[in-house]
Enzyme design. Structure first.
Site, PDB file in Angstrom:
ATOM      1  N   SER A   1       0.885  -1.050  -0.078  1.00  0.00           N
ATOM      2  CA  SER A   1      -0.178   0.373  -0.189  1.00  0.00           C
ATOM      3  C   SER A   1       0.561   1.366   0.190  1.00  0.00           C
ATOM      4  O   SER A   1       1.865   1.319   0.982  1.00  0.00           O
ATOM      5  CB  SER A   1      -0.923  -0.039   1.163  1.00  0.00           C
TER       6      SER A   1
ATOM      7  N   TYR B   1      -2.422  -2.443  10.305  1.00  0.00           N
ATOM      8  CA  TYR B   1      -1.789  -3.225   8.693  1.00  0.00           C
ATOM      9  C   TYR B   1      -1.092  -1.883   8.056  1.00  0.00           C
ATOM     10  O   TYR B   1      -0.515  -2.525   6.835  1.00  0.00           O
ATOM     11  CB  TYR B   1      -3.997  -1.620   8.175  1.00  0.00           C
TER      12      TYR B   1
HETATM   13  N1  LIG Z   1      -8.699   0.576  -1.203  1.00  0.00           N
HETATM   14  C1  LIG Z   1      -7.672   0.432  -1.085  1.00  0.00           C
HETATM   15  O1  LIG Z   1      -7.789   2.070  -1.496  1.00  0.00           O
HETATM   16  C2  LIG Z   1      -5.768   0.005  -1.236  1.00  0.00           C
HETATM   17  C3  LIG Z   1      -4.889   1.059  -0.662  1.00  0.00           C
HETATM   18  C4  LIG Z   1      -3.930  -0.154  -0.834  1.00  0.00           C
HETATM   19  C5  LIG Z   1      -3.979  -1.238  -0.756  1.00  0.00           C
HETATM   20  N2  LIG Z   1      -5.171  -2.042  -0.824  1.00  0.00           N
HETATM   21  C6  LIG Z   1      -4.751  -3.431  -1.143  1.00  0.00           C
HETATM   22  O2  LIG Z   1      -5.395  -4.884  -2.054  1.00  0.00           O
HETATM   23  C7  LIG Z   1      -6.786  -5.187  -1.583  1.00  0.00           C
HETATM   24  C8  LIG Z   1      -7.251  -5.384  -2.600  1.00  0.00           C
HETATM   25  O3  LIG Z   1      -8.336  -3.759  -1.347  1.00  0.00           O
HETATM   26  P1  LIG Z   1     -10.120  -4.038  -1.362  1.00  0.00           P
HETATM   27  O4  LIG Z   1      -9.720  -2.763  -0.702  1.00  0.00           O
HETATM   28  O5  LIG Z   1     -10.329  -4.766  -2.564  1.00  0.00           O
HETATM   29  O6  LIG Z   1      -9.367  -4.514  -0.273  1.00  0.00           O
HETATM   30  P2  LIG Z   1     -11.196  -5.154   0.533  1.00  0.00           P
HETATM   31  O7  LIG Z   1     -11.447  -5.488   1.547  1.00  0.00           O
HETATM   32  O8  LIG Z   1     -11.988  -4.825   0.076  1.00  0.00           O
HETATM   33  O9  LIG Z   1     -11.180  -6.607   0.126  1.00  0.00           O
HETATM   34  C9  LIG Z   1     -10.147  -8.166   0.764  1.00  0.00           C
HETATM   35  C10 LIG Z   1     -10.502  -8.722   0.173  1.00  0.00           C
HETATM   36  O10 LIG Z   1     -10.117 -10.640   0.705  1.00  0.00           O
HETATM   37  C11 LIG Z   1     -10.624 -11.308   0.827  1.00  0.00           C
HETATM   38  N3  LIG Z   1     -10.109 -12.193   2.654  1.00  0.00           N
HETATM   39  C12 LIG Z   1     -10.369 -10.630   3.972  1.00  0.00           C
HETATM   40  N4  LIG Z   1      -9.420 -11.879   4.657  1.00  0.00           N
HETATM   41  C13 LIG Z   1      -9.761 -12.856   3.676  1.00  0.00           C
HETATM   42  C14 LIG Z   1      -8.331 -14.432   4.248  1.00  0.00           C
HETATM   43  N5  LIG Z   1      -8.680 -14.461   5.660  1.00  0.00           N
HETATM   44  N6  LIG Z   1      -8.722 -15.179   3.261  1.00  0.00           N
HETATM   45  C15 LIG Z   1      -8.830 -14.820   2.394  1.00  0.00           C
HETATM   46  N7  LIG Z   1      -9.292 -14.132   1.770  1.00  0.00           N
HETATM   47  C16 LIG Z   1     -10.047 -13.222   2.583  1.00  0.00           C
HETATM   48  C17 LIG Z   1     -11.781 -10.331   1.401  1.00  0.00           C
HETATM   49  O11 LIG Z   1     -13.299 -11.039   1.627  1.00  0.00           O
HETATM   50  C18 LIG Z   1     -12.349  -9.594   0.159  1.00  0.00           C
HETATM   51  O12 LIG Z   1     -12.938 -10.645  -0.821  1.00  0.00           O
HETATM   52  C19 LIG Z   1      -5.541  -4.537  -0.025  1.00  0.00           C
HETATM   53  O13 LIG Z   1      -4.382  -6.321   0.137  1.00  0.00           O
HETATM   54  C20 LIG Z   1      -5.458  -3.755   0.508  1.00  0.00           C
HETATM   55  O14 LIG Z   1      -5.005  -3.867   1.379  1.00  0.00           O
HETATM   56  C21 LIG Z   1      -6.000  -1.178  -0.896  1.00  0.00           C
END
Ligand SMILES: NC(=O)c1ccc[n+]([C@@H]2O[C@H](COP(=O)([O-])OP(=O)(O)OC[C@H]3O[C@@H](n4cnc5c(N)ncnc54)[C@H](O)[C@@H]3O)[C@@H](O)[C@H]2O)c1
Length: 251
Positions: free
Chosen positions: A144, A157
């Site tokens: 991130s 996080y």
């Molecule tokens: N959205 C943002 O602004 C952002 C920014 C930087 C990084 N990220 C990273 O990008 C990735 C996706 O982000 P997002 O916004 O789609 O997040 P999200 O929370 O919408 O999706 C996370 C997914 O992981 C699944 N998950 C959670 N725990 C799990 C487990 N123990 N086993 C299997 N699956 C599991 C959830 O069911 C979900 O489908 C993540 O790694 C997040 O940290 C997101």
């Protein structure tokens, strides 16, 4: 079709940005294993891919549990015969309240580390034998952009996402001789459905104001980088971190 006949596992592939990764990899010709703890969401995404002419299966996985990640890798092999690509996307993020670091319960800290870091380690461990055997693999870890500035209020996080970078670099050195390439992407604040619903409009606007490119970041903005790192276009790149945040941070 830069990923024709490649087999890709996308963890957290059922919803949010992971669902968009799954669809885009399929559009590039990959067979996709949509792996998520939210099995209904995984099934829905796999169904959509199949309905649009691609090939996908849904797998119910908890990435923090070794038996579960091994079963995920086994499902990929029994359905498609190999594993070429692993996108380590699943994490705990939007479910975490934003609060001062001293208010984070210790068990929540442990759970974040067990999903965001141990989970990544277990997924890599589980796909490693299949990748090593074929002397080929592409692992893409999702970090991130909040690690560059030390964004506050989700200390566990942010810490876990910084850990992803050390993990990526060290693992790249250990598996290079097996022709397994390990890279990371740091997305900026991205409009996934969960992120939008867990953030105020003021919080979102503050991010946009600091970007060189002054607009929202959408999951689609990350797809070119993921496809690049998953494809043969990046076959001499490993241990790297690519930042995709519209120029919020520079490193
Ligand atoms: N959205 C943002 O602004 C952002 C920014 C930087 C990084 N990220 C990273 O990008 C990735 C996706 O982000 P997002 O916004 O789609 O997040 P999200 O929370 O919408 O999706 C996370 C997914 O992981 C699944 N998950 C959670 N725990 C799990 C487990 N123990 N086993 C299997 N699956 C599991 C959830 O069911 C979900 O489908 C993540 O790694 C997040 O940290 C997101």
């Amino acid at each position: 079709m830069r990923l024709k006949d490649r087999v890709a596992i996308v963890t957290g592939g059922g919803k949010g940005i992971g669902a968009v990764y799954s669809s885009r990899l399929s559009e590039e010709g990959a067979k996709v294993v949509v792996a998520d703890i939210d099995f209904d969401a995984a099934r829905e995404t796999a169904k959509k891919i199949s309905a649009s002419g691609g090939s996908a299966i849904a797998v119910d996985v908890d990435i923090s549990d070794q038996a579960s990640t091994e079963a995920m890798a086994k499902s990929a092999i029994s359905e498609y015969g190999k594993i070429d690509i692993l996108i380590n996307n699943a994490s705990l993020m939007s479910v975490l309240p934003r609060r001062p670091w001293y208010e984070i319960p210790v068990d929540e800290w442990d759970r974040v580390m067990s999903v965001n870091l141990r989970g990544m380690f277990l997924c890599c461990l589980s796909v490693f034998p299949a990748m090593k055997e074929r002397h080929y693999g592409k692992i893409i870890n999702i970090s991130s952009s909040r690690i560059y500035e030390g964004m506050p209020n989700r200390l566990h996080y942010t810490t876990s996402k910084a850990g992803v970078v050390g993990f990526t670099r060290a693992l790249a050195r250990e598996v290079g001789e097996d022709n397994i390439l390990v890279n990371a992407i740091s997305p900026g604040f991205t409009q996934s459905e969960t992120q939008v619903s867990s953030s105020t409009p003021e919080y979102m606007k503050a991010h946009i104001d600091r970007r060189c490119i002054r607009r929202e970041e959408y999951p689609e903005d990350l797809m070119g980088t993921v496809v690049f790192l998953a494809s043969s276009d990046s076959d001499f790149i490993t241990g790297q971190l690519i930042n995709v945040d519209g120029g919020y941070s520079m490193h």
